[in-house]
Design a protein around this motif. Structure first.
Motif, short mmCIF file in Angstrom:
data_model
loop_
_atom_site.label_atom_id
_atom_site.label_comp_id
_atom_site.label_asym_id
_atom_site.label_seq_id
_atom_site.Cartn_x
_atom_site.Cartn_y
_atom_site.Cartn_z
N ALA B 534 0.84 -1.20 0.00
CA ALA B 534 0.00 0.00 0.00
C ALA B 534 0.87 1.25 0.00
O ALA B 534 0.59 2.22 -0.72
CB ALA B 534 -0.91 -0.03 1.21
N LYS B 537 2.40 1.65 -3.32
CA LYS B 537 1.38 2.14 -4.27
C LYS B 537 1.12 3.62 -4.05
O LYS B 537 1.05 4.43 -4.96
CB LYS B 537 0.08 1.36 -4.08
CG LYS B 537 0.07 0.06 -4.88
CD LYS B 537 -1.23 -0.66 -4.59
CE LYS B 537 -1.19 -2.05 -5.15
NZ LYS B 537 -2.24 -2.85 -4.54
N HIS B 538 1.02 3.92 -2.74
CA HIS B 538 0.78 5.31 -2.40
C HIS B 538 1.89 6.20 -2.95
O HIS B 538 1.67 7.26 -3.52
CB HIS B 538 0.71 5.40 -0.87
CG HIS B 538 0.50 6.76 -0.37
ND1 HIS B 538 -0.73 7.37 -0.35
CD2 HIS B 538 1.37 7.69 0.12
CE1 HIS B 538 -0.62 8.57 0.13
NE2 HIS B 538 0.65 8.81 0.43
N ALA B 541 1.86 6.22 -6.78
CA ALA B 541 0.57 6.45 -7.43
C ALA B 541 0.67 7.55 -8.50
O ALA B 541 0.18 7.40 -9.63
CB ALA B 541 -0.46 6.84 -6.37
N SER B 577 -7.37 4.84 -6.12
CA SER B 577 -7.34 3.55 -5.42
C SER B 577 -6.05 3.41 -4.62
O SER B 577 -6.06 3.04 -3.45
CB SER B 577 -7.50 2.41 -6.44
OG SER B 577 -7.06 1.21 -5.88
N HIS B 578 -4.96 3.69 -5.25
CA HIS B 578 -3.68 3.53 -4.56
C HIS B 578 -3.49 4.54 -3.46
O HIS B 578 -3.05 4.19 -2.36
CB HIS B 578 -2.54 3.64 -5.58
CG HIS B 578 -2.45 2.45 -6.48
ND1 HIS B 578 -1.71 2.45 -7.64
CD2 HIS B 578 -3.03 1.23 -6.43
CE1 HIS B 578 -1.86 1.30 -8.25
NE2 HIS B 578 -2.67 0.54 -7.52
N LYS B 579 -3.87 5.78 -3.82
CA LYS B 579 -3.58 6.83 -2.87
C LYS B 579 -4.46 6.70 -1.64
O LYS B 579 -4.02 6.92 -0.51
CB LYS B 579 -3.83 8.20 -3.57
CG LYS B 579 -2.92 9.31 -3.09
CD LYS B 579 -1.47 8.98 -3.39
CE LYS B 579 -0.54 10.05 -2.80
NZ LYS B 579 0.87 9.68 -2.97
N LYS B 581 -5.90 3.92 -0.57
CA LYS B 581 -5.84 2.53 -0.09
C LYS B 581 -7.22 1.88 -0.11
O LYS B 581 -7.68 1.30 0.87
CB LYS B 581 -5.24 2.46 1.31
CG LYS B 581 -3.78 2.86 1.32
CD LYS B 581 -3.26 2.95 2.75
CE LYS B 581 -1.89 3.58 2.76
NZ LYS B 581 -1.49 4.06 4.07
#
Lengths: 263, 650
Positions: B534, B537-538, B541, B577-579, B581
């Motif tokens: 996560a 990804k964050h 992103a 979505s990534h930011k 979570k």
């Protein structure tokens, strides 16, 4: 030809030797009948009032390492009838170690102790000692160990449930875990205690009569008192040859370890 | 221990009647010396008599020499016979009246006589001569002389007691009692071994008529005592002490066996006497005075009748009962311990001289029967104290305590008899058994050594009895019987297995720990992984979104408007979505709005974002090729993402 035949001959010889060895071995094994048969034979000797022979037969089985309450008990009876009080007491005590609540063995031990000169009964246990003893007899030693394993598994499972599954997290489970933990500790202590009690060999039976007990572990020291065949003594200390014994009535002294048969 | 005395009370009375005491054994030859008094004052005459009773064929009679005495009178010879109770006795006597010459103690040797060819001697007499007392001398002289005269008349010569019961004038009562009544203890030995026999005799000597009772009997501490039965009523014997005859009563005769070594003391015996003394009143004195000492010599024995004497010589008398308590002297006995060296192992206290027999009643029997072994020990010594000899019963017999039977000879001295020990043996085991020899040891004080007796060994053949003692094996019935043996099939395991020391125990203990550890590890790792992904990804992103937007920019150039909108929408959604979570599948406008609101991102950013998303959706489902619009959407997307990136950075 001759040269060639010699090793063959030798081979035959060794084969024969092997065969003979094997045969004798098997014969020996055949003679060494099943323990149950020998036990029955000893029992029938006992029934024919041949107590000395019966005792010898039982003793042979015991010496081979069989540890069964009935064997010790019967051996005790045979020794009792043959007039060997010390051995009788020893075997009854052994039987009681294996089956602490066996009434017959207790009764016969009491009878054998009547024949012991100067027999001193052990002091009655204090109530909590009695409780402890009774608690010990709740399970067999291996039962305690098995219970110990079982509760350990349960405790671990409970703790895991409690920590990892959010749905199982409640105070009942937590208290249940504490209880299981306590039970585990109890069973572990009991398992260790029963093992220690059974294997400490800190008591023994005197095997000969009129043995002078010395005040020190030395042949030249003064005689303190006498012990008789069949007395149960506690071995408090031991040197190479001498054992410090204490009697149920509190008397202590040293005798040669050869006179004590450790339980 | 076996002191059977303490309760038994001795009472005996002694009554001496005047003038009629007769020698018990009239037919016996007796040669005695008697004096009227053992203690005399100087110048006081006394009489000495040598009396030979029942002597036949007297060939010579030689009196001793009286070198320290002066013979005042004599020898006067007497001869006669008397018949009493149908028994005839003869006597021959020589009398002298002597007067001492010096003060001191003198022994007058006995007289010699030849009877039937044998020389016999009478007993010597000790006379004590004191300094004369002028006042006492005169009155005493007369009665003293009168005594032998009277005795002679009575015929037997033993009746001095009578006249000693007479209290003469001037005589001290206590002195007289002291002289005439006393107790004596006789022991046959005073130095002996422990357990050896000792005979103690308590005797009362008296010359006075007395009524006596024993008030204190000895307890014999440290001894085992066995009384010898004495005749009841007590019989008097006669004994001479220093030539003076006494009546002797045996109070007690006891065989004693010392039980311990050391110096032991025989307690004294106490006797209360009521002595009857006769007081002479004046009358008697006159009569006596009238008698001439020389008269004796001429007197015919026929004349000398006791009745005559009584009637004529003592008409006036007075009786007086005097109480008198006497005590014997305690006697010390030295008891030696038995020698230690040479003491056999089987020795258990027997002292004396014994024989032993041991018999069994049968040599073949079955286990149903009982065997009796009888050991009899007989002889003399401390039979009453014998302990059972130890019988070494082999295993296979049940031994009971021996039964003891005594057969002790009554009044035997030394104590003799036998004691039998009966051992009942119950055979328990079939087969041939040997009862080893019975051994008995005793100490022989005569030989001063231990002796050991041994019987033969007994071989006993025991067969199996018919009765199998089933009833005895019943636990409920006989509390003293063994519980019978366990039969049945057993599980033949060699020595006990201890689960607690087996590796399995520890393996099973560790296993859940391992499992738990593994679970924890796995979970940790999973957690870590998820959180880590996560984060990445964050972090990336923006980059991903920009990459996607680059792709969209290519589509824009190529004029693929559908692909362009798709890619732009994906870039925006993916970024969100990534930011935020949020799993891709869960994405919705509402959720995004909530999440952004939670992060305090409001206003134009949010509305622009949703406008962009709406635009993309509309363009996807209602395609209209418009290059400017696509350009505008692209730049809007880039602005929004970079704006959001700034806003979400914190």
């Amino acid at each position: 030809m001759r040269k060639g035949s010699m090793p063959g001959y030798k081979n035959i010889k060794t084969a024969l030797l092997l065969a003979i060895l094997l045969l004798t071995g098997s014969i020996l094994r055949a003679q060494q009948a099943l323990p149950q048969q020998r036990f029955d034979a000893a029992n029938s000797l006992y029934q024919q009032s041949k107590f000395t022979e019966a005792a010898a037969a039982y003793q042979q089985l015991i010496d081979e390492g069989y540890a069964i309450k009935a064997l010790y008990f019967n051996a005790g009876n045979a020794y009792y009838k043959a007039g060997k009080t010390g051995e009788a007491v020893f075997n009854y005590e052994k039987a009681l170690q294996l089956a602490p609540r066996d009434e017959a063995a207790k009764h016969n031990l009491a009878l054998a102790n009547q024949k012991v000169n100067g027999f001193v009964d052990e002091l009655p246990l204090v109530f909590f000692q009695q409780w402890w003893r009774q608690l010990q007899q709740l399970h067999k030693p291996n039962g305690w160990a098995v219970g110990c394993i079982l509760f350990f598994w349960l405790v671990i499972a409970g703790v895991m449930l409690n920590t990892f599954l959010p749905g199982w997290k409640n105070k009942f489970l937590r208290w249940g875990n504490y209880a299981l933990g306590a039970l585990f500790a109890l069973y572990l202590v009991m398992a260790i205690d029963t093992y220690a009690v059974a294997n400490n060999h800190q008591s023994g039976i005197i095997t000969h009569s009129n043995i002078k007990v010395k005040t020190a572990p030395d042949d030249n020291s003064k005689d303190a008192f006498e012990v008789q065949e069949g007395m149960k003594v506690h071995i408090a200390d031991a040197t190479k040859d001498y054992c410090k014994i204490s009697l149920a009535d509190g008397k202590t002294g040293w005798i040669s370890c050869a006179w004590i048969k450790r339980l | 221990m076996k002191d059977r005395f303490s309760i038994r009370k001795y009472i005996f009375s002694v009554l001496c009647c005047l003038g009629l005491v007769v020698c018990a054994s009239a037919q016996d030859l007796r040669f005695t010396t008697s004096v009227s008094s053992n203690a005399v004052t100087l110048d006081e005459p006394f009489q000495i008599q040598f009396m030979l009773e029942n002597g036949t064929n007297i060939t010579s009679f030689t009196p001793p020499s009286f070198k320290d005495f002066e013979v005042l009178q004599g020898p006067s010879q007497m001869q006669g016979q008397s018949i009493f109770n149908g028994r005839r006795s003869e006597y021959f006597a020589l009398n002298y009246v002597l007067q001492p010459k010096h003060v001191g103690s003198f022994t007058i040797p006995g007289a010699q006589a030849r009877v039937n060819g044998n020389v016999i001697k009478s007993n010597p007499v000790l006379i004590e001569v004191r300094k004369g007392n002028a006042q006492a001398q005169q009155p005493q002289q007369q009665p003293q002389q009168a005594i032998p005269q009277h005795r002679a008349q009575s015929g037997g010569g033993i009746s001095e007691e009578l006249s000693d019961g007479i209290l003469k004038k001037g005589e001290d009562i206590s002195e007289k009692l002291k002289k005439n009544i006393f107790l004596k203890v006789e022991v046959d030995k005073t130095n002996l071994y422990e357990g050896d026999q000792l005979t103690a005799t308590y005797k009362l000597y008296t010359r006075l008529p007395t009524n006596s009772s024993v008030t204190k009997v000895p307890a014999f501490k440290g001894f085992s005592a066995k009384d010898i039965e004495l005749p009841n009523p007590p019989q008097a014997t006669e004994e001479r002490v220093n030539g003076v005859p006494y009546k002797v009563f045996t109070i007690r005769k006891t065989l004693l066996f010392p039980l311990q070594s050391g110096t032991l003391e025989l307690d004294p015996v106490e006797v209360d006497n009521q002595v009857r003394l006769v007081k002479l009143v004046g009358n008697g004195k006159r009569n006596r005075n009238g008698r001439d000492p020389f008269e004796d010599f001429f007197n015919d024995p026929a004349f000398k009748d006791p009745f005559f004497d009584d009637f004529f010589n003592r008409p006036e008398v007075e009786y007086q009962d005097v109480p008198y308590k006497i005590q014997s002297n305690p006697i010390k006995i030295n008891v030696k311990p038995l020698p230690v060296e040479g003491r056999p192992l089987s020795y258990n206290g027997a002292v004396g001289n014994f024989k032993m027999t041991a018999v069994v009643d049968k040599t073949t029997l079955s286990t149903d029967d009982a065997l009796t072994l009888k050991v009899t020990i007989s002889g003399h010594g401390n039979v009453n104290l014998l302990n059972a000899p130890k019988v070494e019963v082999p295993s296979g017999f049940e031994k009971y305590d021996p039964k003891m039977t005594d057969d002790i000879e009554k009044n035997s001295n030394p104590l003799s008899g036998s004691r039998q020990f009966e051992y009942v043996l119950m055979p328990q085991e079939a087969g041939k058994h040997t009862i080893p020899a019975v051994e008995f040891s005793y100490f022989d004080p005569a030989a001063n050594a231990y002796k050991t007796l041994r019987s033969e060994a007994f071989v006993i053949d025991i067969t199996q009895g018919k009765r199998v003692k089933e009833d005895k094996h019943d636990f409920g019935v006989g509390k003293n019987d063994l519980v019978k043996i366990d039969g049945g099939i057993q599980q033949w395991t060699k020595s006990r297995s201890w689960f607690i020391i087996s590796p399995w125990f520890y393996a099973l203990l560790i296993l859940p720990l391992l499992i738990a550890g593994a679970v924890i590890f796995y979970k940790r790792r999973k957690d870590y992984n998820t959180t880590n992904a996560a984060l990445l990804k964050h972090r990336y992103a923006n980059k991903v979104a920009l990459k996607r937007l680059e792709l969209a920019a290519r589509y824009l150039k190529e004029g693929k408007d559908k692909a362009f909108y798709e890619e732009t929408s994906r870039a925006v959604w993916g970024y969100l979505s990534h930011k935020l979570k949020i799993p891709f599948a869960d994405l919705s406008k509402q959720l995004i709005q909530d999440k952004l609101a939670a992060r305090h991102i409001n206003g134009t950013n949010t509305s622009d974002l949703f406008e962009l998303i709406d635009n993309c959706e509309v363009a996807l489902y209602a395609p209209a090729h418009n290059n400017d619009k696509m350009q505008g959407t692209y730049s809007k997307a880039v602005t929004i993402i970079s704006n959001l990136e700034d806003a979400l950075k914190n």
